[in-house]
Design an enzyme around this catalytic site. Structure first.
Site, PDB file in Angstrom:
ATOM      1  N   ASP A 187      62.481   9.170 -11.570  1.00  0.00           N
ATOM      2  CA  ASP A 187      63.346   9.505 -12.708  1.00  0.00           C
ATOM      3  C   ASP A 187      64.387   8.409 -12.943  1.00  0.00           C
ATOM      4  OD1 ASP A 187      65.310  10.757 -14.464  1.00  0.00           O
ATOM      5  OD2 ASP A 187      64.293  12.631 -13.996  1.00  0.00           O
ATOM      6  N   GLU A 233      58.648  13.872  -7.624  1.00  0.00           N
ATOM      7  CA  GLU A 233      59.702  13.206  -8.396  1.00  0.00           C
ATOM      8  C   GLU A 233      60.703  12.522  -7.477  1.00  0.00           C
ATOM      9  OE1 GLU A 233      63.173  13.949 -11.753  1.00  0.00           O
ATOM     10  OE2 GLU A 233      62.823  15.442 -10.218  1.00  0.00           O
ATOM     11  N   SER A 239      65.808  13.677 -19.708  1.00  0.00           N
ATOM     12  CA  SER A 239      64.768  14.035 -18.739  1.00  0.00           C
ATOM     13  C   SER A 239      64.014  15.293 -19.168  1.00  0.00           C
ATOM     14  CB  SER A 239      65.377  14.254 -17.356  1.00  0.00           C
ATOM     15  OG  SER A 239      65.910  13.048 -16.867  1.00  0.00           O
ATOM     16  N   HIS A 285      71.017   6.831 -20.507  1.00  0.00           N
ATOM     17  CA  HIS A 285      69.632   6.364 -20.491  1.00  0.00           C
ATOM     18  C   HIS A 285      69.451   5.255 -21.528  1.00  0.00           C
ATOM     19  CE1 HIS A 285      68.292  10.646 -19.027  1.00  0.00           C
ATOM     20  NE2 HIS A 285      69.137  10.058 -18.209  1.00  0.00           N
ATOM     21  N   ASP A 317      60.313   8.600 -16.502  1.00  0.00           N
ATOM     22  CA  ASP A 317      60.519   9.280 -17.784  1.00  0.00           C
ATOM     23  C   ASP A 317      61.364   8.429 -18.739  1.00  0.00           C
ATOM     24  OD1 ASP A 317      62.655   9.579 -16.025  1.00  0.00           O
ATOM     25  OD2 ASP A 317      63.063  11.667 -16.566  1.00  0.00           O
ATOM     26  N   HIS A 318      62.144   7.491 -18.188  1.00  0.00           N
ATOM     27  CA  HIS A 318      63.018   6.604 -18.981  1.00  0.00           C
ATOM     28  C   HIS A 318      63.751   5.708 -18.003  1.00  0.00           C
ATOM     29  CE1 HIS A 318      66.259   8.969 -17.351  1.00  0.00           C
ATOM     30  NE2 HIS A 318      65.538  10.035 -17.659  1.00  0.00           N
ATOM     31  N   ASP A 347      65.966  21.334 -11.839  1.00  0.00           N
ATOM     32  CA  ASP A 347      66.343  20.253 -12.739  1.00  0.00           C
ATOM     33  C   ASP A 347      65.226  20.019 -13.764  1.00  0.00           C
ATOM     34  OD1 ASP A 347      68.242  18.471 -13.587  1.00  0.00           O
ATOM     35  OD2 ASP A 347      67.588  16.849 -12.290  1.00  0.00           O
ATOM     36  N   THR A 378      63.059  17.747 -14.835  1.00  0.00           N
ATOM     37  CA  THR A 378      61.698  17.223 -14.645  1.00  0.00           C
ATOM     38  C   THR A 378      60.764  18.239 -13.994  1.00  0.00           C
ATOM     39  OG1 THR A 378      62.642  15.004 -14.495  1.00  0.00           O
ATOM     40  CG2 THR A 378      60.369  15.268 -13.759  1.00  0.00           C
TER      41      THR A 378
END
Ligand SMILES: [Zn+2]
Length: 469
Positions: free
Chosen positions: A46, A265, A86, A414, A312-313, A137, A139
Site C-alpha cells: 500500500d 497487504e 486506498s 497520495h 494501489d497508489h 482498513d 484495502t
C-alpha cells in the site's frame, strides 16, 4: 453522496450459503489447466511507488526479490480523481470496477460489487486476508465488505465475520471486542469469543501464530489493542512481521483441496509515506520484500501458484535526488538511513509526550549532532499549539533525514504516478505492459475461472431484500 446500501451480515450469510450451492456447477477445471493457476497470491504494497522501491534497493545495497518479477505498470486513478485513495484502489483490485474515493466494495452509485474473495468462495477455494494495517482498513475491507464510506469499520468488521474467510491476520483488536473487554464495540459483541465458539482459533502474539495448526484462523496483533507498529519500531517478540504472517497463511492454505486466494497487504508503507519518513518507507518496503520472497519460494515449489504484486497508489510524492545548499544534486546518501532506529511518527509521539526534542531526534534518526537550523526548526515545532504540534514535528523530523539522504516529498498524501506491476507463475505473462488497476482483478478472475459479474448480480438481488438500515 448516494444513499449507503450496506449489506447486513445475516443477509451475507444467507447469500454465501446460496452461492455455495452453485459451487458444484462452477467448479469445472479450466480447459488448459497447465497454463492456469490453481492458487493466487495477490500482494499489495500500500502506497509503494517506484521511488520507494528504488530507495529500498539503494538502502539495502542489493536488488529486491520483487525486481526479478517486474512485468509492467498500472494506472491507479479512481472514478472521481486522478489521485486515488486506498478504498477506491482496493475496490479496483477486489472487483475490477473503478469507484469513487472513500467507497469500499461498491460502485460509484453505492451498489455492491462482487469481489475476488466472494467469487473464490463460490468456486470452493479457501481464502485469506493478511495485512500489517488494521484488518478493517480499506484495502482488506474492499475484498469482503460493501460500504459507501471506509470509516464505517464497525459494519466492515461484521461483514468480514459474515464472510467466513478461512484466515484473517492483521491489526487492531479493538474493533472486535466490546468496551469492557478493552475494545471499542458499542454493541457488546465479543467477536473473538464468537470466533472461538464456532471452532476457530484466535491468536494475538507471534508465538501463538507460530503454534497455530488449523483453519479457520483469526490473528489480531498490535500491543494492547493498538495497530501493528511500523517495521522500524516493531517489537519482534510481541508483533509478527508480514513475512511471519505470510508464511503461516501459506502453510495453512497451501493444502487447500481446491486451491486458495490469498491477499497479502504491506499495509504500512503508506503510513510511512504519509509521514514523509524515508527510513520508515525503506524498512517497510524491505519487510514487504521478505514476504514476497516467501511467496515466491512457495510458488516455485508448488508450480501452480500465481503471484501478482501491485501497489494501489504512491504515497508522499517521494523524489530521489535533491539540491541541498551548494552540494552537488547528483549525489545521494542512502547509507545515512541505516542509522535510523525509530520512525518519525514514534519520535514525534515521544516529543509530544514530553521527551526532549533534540535528544529524541538524535537518538531516533541516528544523527550524531543536529545542525543549528535543524534544532531551531524542531524546537519551534515542539512549541507549537497542540493542534499543529504533531504535524510540525513530523515535518521537522522528516527533514532531518530527508535532507541528509537527499530525497524530497511533494505531498503528505497520495499521488497519481503509475506503480510497478509484478507477476510470477502460470498466467503471469498476461500482466505484461501498462494496465488499468481494474484489469488486475479481471485477469485474476479469468485465470481462476471466477465470475465476478455473477456475484455482483447475486449481491444486488440479496441487497434488495435487505431492509434499509
Ligand atoms: Zn493505499
Amino acid at each position: 453522496m448516494p444513499r449507503t446500501r450496506r449489506l447486513a451480515p445475516p443477509a451475507l450469510l444467507a447469500l454465501m450459503l446460496a452461492l455455495g450451492a452453485a459451487t458444484a456447477h462452477a467448479a469445472a477445471a479450466p480447459a488448459d489447466a497447465t497454463a492456469r493457476p490453481r492458487n493466487v497470491i495477490l500482494m499489495i504494497p500500500d502506497g509503494c511507488g517506484p521511488a520507494a522501491i528504488t530507495l529500498a534497493r539503494l538502502v539495502s545495497g542489493h536488488p529486491l526479490v520483487l525486481d526479478s518479477l517486474l512485468v509492467g505498470a498500472v494506472e491507479t486513478h479512481s472514478a472521481d480523481s486522478d489521485v486515488t485513495d486506498s478504498a477506491a484502489g482496493g475496490t479496483a483490485y477486489a472487483t475490477g470496477v473503478k469507484t469513487r474515493n472513500r467507497m469500499v466494495g461498491v460502485d460509484p452509485e453505492g451498489r455492491p460489487l462482487g469481489t475476488l474473495v466472494e467469487a473464490a468462495q463460490v468456486r470452493g477455494l479457501e481464502t485469506g486476508l493478511v495485512t500489517t494495517a488494521d484488518l478493517t482498513d480499506a484495502t482488506p475491507a474492499a475484498f469482503v465488505a460493501h460500504v459507501a464510506q471506509r470509516t464505517l469499520q464497525d459494519s466492515i468488521v461484521l461483514q468480514m465475520v459474515g464472510h467466513h474467510v478461512d484466515l484473517l491476520l492483521g491489526g487492531d483488536r479493538s474493533r472486535w471486542q466490546p468496551i469492557p473487554a478493552g475494545g471499542r464495540r458499542r454493541d457488546d459483541r465479543d467477536l473473538l469469543a464468537e470466533h472461538r465458539a464456532r471452532g476457530g482459533t484466535v491468536v494475538t502474539t507471534p508465538a501463538e501464530l507460530a503454534a497455530a495448526r488449523r483453519l479457520p484462523l483469526l490473528g489480531l496483533f498490535g500491543i494492547g489493542t493498538d495497530q501493528i507498529a511500523l517495521e522500524i519500531d516493531r517489537d519482534t517478540l510481541r508483533e509478527p512481521s508480514l513475512a511471519q504472517m505470510t508464511a503461516k497463511a501459506l502453510e495453512l492454505l497451501g493444502p487447500s483441496p481446491r486451491g486458495f486466494f490469498l491477499l497479502v497487504e504491506g499495509g504500512r508503507i503508506d503510513d510511512a509515506g504519509h509521514d514523509d519518513d524515508p527510513a520508515g518507507v525503506a524498512r517497510e518496503v524491505l519487510a514487504y520484500d521478505r514476504a514476497v520472497a516467501l511467496a515466491l519460494a512457495f510458488a516455485r515449489r508448488d508450480s501452480r501458484t500465481l503471484i501478482v504484486s501491485v501497489a494501489d497508489h504512491e504515497t508522499g510524492g517521494l523524489g530521489l535526488g535533491r539540491r541541498v545548499g551548494r552540494a552537488s544534486p547528483y549525489v545521494m546518501h542512502p547509507e545515512s538511513l541505516l542509522a535510523a532506529r525509530t520512525s518519525v511518527w514514534r519520535m514525534s509521539g515521544e516529543i509530544v509526550d514530553g521527551g526532549d526534542p533534540v535528544t529524541v531526534a538524535e537518538r531516533g534518526t541516528g544523527v550524531d549532532r543536529l545542525e543549528d537550523d535543524e534544532r531551531a526548526a524542531l524546537l519551534t515545532a515542539a512549541a507549537a499549539p497542540d493542534s499543529a504540534r504533531r504535524h510540525g514535528l513530523l515535518r521537522a523530523l522528516s527533514e532531518i533525514e530527508s535532507r541528509r539522504v537527499r530525497v524530497g516529498w511533494s505531498t503528505g498524501g497520495h499521488t497519481a504516478v503509475d506503480v510497478g506491476l509484478y507477476a510470477f507463475g502460470p498466467g503471469s505473462e498476461r500482466f505484461r505492459g501498462l494496465h488499468e488497476n481494474t484489469d488486475v482483478a479481471r485477469l485474476i478472475a479469468g485465470l481462476l475461472g471466477l465470475d465476478l459479474d455473477a456475484v455482483t448480480a447475486r449481491l444486488r438481488g440479496a441487497v434488495e431484500r435487505v431492509p434499509p438500515r
